[in-house]
Design a protein around this motif. Structure first.
Motif, PDB file in Angstrom:
ATOM      1  N   GLU A 116       0.826  -1.191   0.109  1.00 39.30           N
ATOM      2  CA  GLU A 116      -0.021  -0.097  -0.111  1.00 39.30           C
ATOM      3  C   GLU A 116       0.801   1.128  -0.009  1.00 39.30           C
ATOM      4  OE1 GLU A 116      -3.209  -0.145   3.195  1.00 39.30           O
ATOM      5  OE2 GLU A 116      -3.210  -2.356   2.811  1.00 39.30           O
ATOM      6  N   LYS A 117       2.203   0.962  -0.163  1.00 40.28           N
ATOM      7  CA  LYS A 117       3.105   2.337  -0.208  1.00 40.28           C
ATOM      8  C   LYS A 117       2.814   3.239  -1.147  1.00 40.28           C
ATOM      9  CE  LYS A 117       7.130   2.495  -1.774  1.00 40.28           C
ATOM     10  NZ  LYS A 117       7.251   3.501  -2.518  1.00 40.28           N
ATOM     11  N   SER A 118       2.779   4.527  -0.819  1.00 39.87           N
ATOM     12  CA  SER A 118       2.613   5.680  -1.755  1.00 39.87           C
ATOM     13  C   SER A 118       3.640   5.637  -2.812  1.00 39.87           C
ATOM     14  CB  SER A 118       2.382   6.772  -1.147  1.00 39.87           C
ATOM     15  OG  SER A 118       0.982   7.144  -0.851  1.00 39.87           O
ATOM     16  N   ASN A 119       3.502   6.199  -3.958  1.00 41.85           N
ATOM     17  CA  ASN A 119       4.767   6.243  -4.965  1.00 41.85           C
ATOM     18  C   ASN A 119       5.641   7.489  -4.832  1.00 41.85           C
ATOM     19  OD1 ASN A 119       3.807   4.022  -6.712  1.00 41.85           O
ATOM     20  ND2 ASN A 119       2.010   5.533  -7.113  1.00 41.85           N
ATOM     21  N   PHE A 120       5.306   8.569  -3.958  1.00 46.12           N
ATOM     22  CA  PHE A 120       6.081   9.643  -3.723  1.00 46.12           C
ATOM     23  C   PHE A 120       7.459   9.338  -2.991  1.00 46.12           C
ATOM     24  CE2 PHE A 120       3.288  10.236  -0.071  1.00 46.12           C
ATOM     25  CZ  PHE A 120       4.109  10.515   0.982  1.00 46.12           C
ATOM     26  N   TYR A 121       7.523   8.236  -2.393  1.00 48.95           N
ATOM     27  CA  TYR A 121       8.599   8.098  -1.499  1.00 48.95           C
ATOM     28  C   TYR A 121       9.399   6.577  -1.880  1.00 48.95           C
ATOM     29  CZ  TYR A 121       5.784   5.607   1.737  1.00 48.95           C
ATOM     30  OH  TYR A 121       5.064   4.863   2.518  1.00 48.95           O
ATOM     31  N   GLU A 122      10.564   6.325  -1.911  1.00 45.17           N
ATOM     32  CA  GLU A 122      10.997   5.063  -1.885  1.00 45.17           C
ATOM     33  C   GLU A 122      11.651   4.564  -0.487  1.00 45.17           C
ATOM     34  OE1 GLU A 122      11.031   3.625  -4.701  1.00 45.17           O
ATOM     35  OE2 GLU A 122      10.129   5.501  -5.780  1.00 45.17           O
ATOM     36  N   ILE A 123      11.651   3.221  -0.431  1.00 45.53           N
ATOM     37  CA  ILE A 123      12.306   2.540   0.590  1.00 45.53           C
ATOM     38  C   ILE A 123      13.806   2.121   0.238  1.00 45.53           C
ATOM     39  CG2 ILE A 123      12.302   0.229   1.839  1.00 45.53           C
ATOM     40  CD1 ILE A 123       9.096   0.200   1.768  1.00 45.53           C
ATOM     41  N   SER A 124      14.714   2.959   0.868  1.00 50.50           N
ATOM     42  CA  SER A 124      16.063   2.866   0.280  1.00 50.50           C
ATOM     43  C   SER A 124      16.774   2.077   1.093  1.00 50.50           C
ATOM     44  CB  SER A 124      16.536   4.180  -0.055  1.00 50.50           C
ATOM     45  OG  SER A 124      16.267   5.010   1.224  1.00 50.50           O
ATOM     46  N   ASP A 125      16.153   1.419   2.225  1.00 52.61           N
ATOM     47  CA  ASP A 125      17.320   0.570   3.080  1.00 52.61           C
ATOM     48  C   ASP A 125      17.293  -0.706   2.567  1.00 52.61           C
ATOM     49  OD1 ASP A 125      15.033  -0.387   4.244  1.00 52.61           O
ATOM     50  OD2 ASP A 125      14.960   1.109   5.477  1.00 52.61           O
ATOM     51  N   ASN A 126      18.042  -1.691   3.031  1.00 46.62           N
ATOM     52  CA  ASN A 126      18.186  -3.184   2.727  1.00 46.62           C
ATOM     53  C   ASN A 126      17.149  -4.137   3.980  1.00 46.62           C
ATOM     54  OD1 ASN A 126      19.659  -2.924   0.312  1.00 46.62           O
ATOM     55  ND2 ASN A 126      21.312  -2.707   1.482  1.00 46.62           N
ATOM     56  N   LEU A 127      16.361  -3.404   4.633  1.00 45.89           N
ATOM     57  CA  LEU A 127      15.408  -4.207   5.686  1.00 45.89           C
ATOM     58  C   LEU A 127      14.562  -4.945   5.157  1.00 45.89           C
ATOM     59  CD1 LEU A 127      15.569  -1.464   8.346  1.00 45.89           C
ATOM     60  CD2 LEU A 127      16.989  -3.229   8.369  1.00 45.89           C
ATOM     61  N   PRO A 128      14.233  -6.044   5.462  1.00 49.48           N
ATOM     62  CA  PRO A 128      13.090  -6.875   5.180  1.00 49.48           C
ATOM     63  C   PRO A 128      11.817  -6.190   4.890  1.00 49.48           C
ATOM     64  CG  PRO A 128      13.750  -7.624   7.187  1.00 49.48           C
ATOM     65  CD  PRO A 128      14.539  -6.474   7.023  1.00 49.48           C
ATOM     66  N   GLN A 129      11.141  -6.450   3.974  1.00 50.72           N
ATOM     67  CA  GLN A 129       9.713  -6.064   3.310  1.00 50.72           C
ATOM     68  C   GLN A 129       8.832  -6.956   3.327  1.00 50.72           C
ATOM     69  OE1 GLN A 129       9.918  -3.138  -0.021  1.00 50.72           O
ATOM     70  NE2 GLN A 129      12.047  -2.613   0.634  1.00 50.72           N
ATOM     71  N   TYR A 130       7.544  -6.641   3.809  1.00 47.75           N
ATOM     72  CA  TYR A 130       6.350  -7.561   3.774  1.00 47.75           C
ATOM     73  C   TYR A 130       5.327  -6.875   3.089  1.00 47.75           C
ATOM     74  CZ  TYR A 130       9.545 -10.094   7.023  1.00 47.75           C
ATOM     75  OH  TYR A 130      10.460 -10.684   7.766  1.00 47.75           O
ATOM     76  N   PRO A 131       4.551  -7.453   2.132  1.00 50.97           N
ATOM     77  CA  PRO A 131       3.516  -6.589   1.577  1.00 50.97           C
ATOM     78  C   PRO A 131       2.352  -6.234   2.593  1.00 50.97           C
ATOM     79  CG  PRO A 131       3.526  -9.039   0.751  1.00 50.97           C
ATOM     80  CD  PRO A 131       4.847  -8.629   1.745  1.00 50.97           C
ATOM     81  N   GLY A 132       2.173  -7.227   3.322  1.00 50.10           N
ATOM     82  CA  GLY A 132       1.228  -6.930   4.292  1.00 50.10           C
ATOM     83  C   GLY A 132       1.550  -7.202   5.878  1.00 50.10           C
TER      84      GLY A 132
END
Ligand SMILES: [Zn+2]
Length: 143
Positions: A116-132
């Protein structure tokens, strides 16, 4: 190396909500869900504690809002600070990490609801990401 403090304090911008926490804080999880974005203007960055470790020192501004059928959010009605997230049926409170007075040793450990992340910013670290949700998977990563 500086050891993380085992007690913490924090509050809203104006001081009408103040709290103390004893014990360790969970590492911070950034929640990119649409509700957090509407509340914070961007993702929500939350640490978490058990309710038994949380003491309200000042609560004259504290107001609770049922943000869904399964959780409520606590904010200061005087200054508008978003502070707490409490899921129904669990004795835990997630605390907006930016409301802590000191964050020595506290680290971000991951990202949830990235779908659900917005487009106007990026996740720029290498930490785990989960879609939910991760249903507590990251909770063992305490500071
Ligand atoms: Zn306030």
């Amino acid at each position: 190396m500086i050891k993380p403090a085992t007690s913490h304090s924090g509050g809203c911008q104006c001081g009408a909500v103040r709290y103390e926490v004893k014990g360790a804080l969970r590492g911070v999880i950034n929640c990119h869900c649409s509700m957090c974005q509407r509340l914070h203007g961007i993702f929500g960055a939350y640490t978490k504690i058990t309710d038994a470790d949380l003491s309200l020192i000042e609560d004259r501004g504290l107001t609770w809002y049922n943000s869904s059928n399964t959780a409520r959010r606590g904010f200061c009605r005087e200054c508008g600070a978003s502070m707490f997230w409490q899921p129904a049926g669990f004795a835990t409170t997630s605390i907006a990490a930016g409301t802590l007075d000191h964050t020595i040793g506290l680290k971000t450990i991951g990202h949830i609801y990235t779908a659900e992340k917005s487009n106007f910013y990026e996740i720029s670290d290498n930490l785990p990401q989960y879609p939910g949700s991760v249903s507590g998977t990251l909770d063992r990563s305490s500071t």
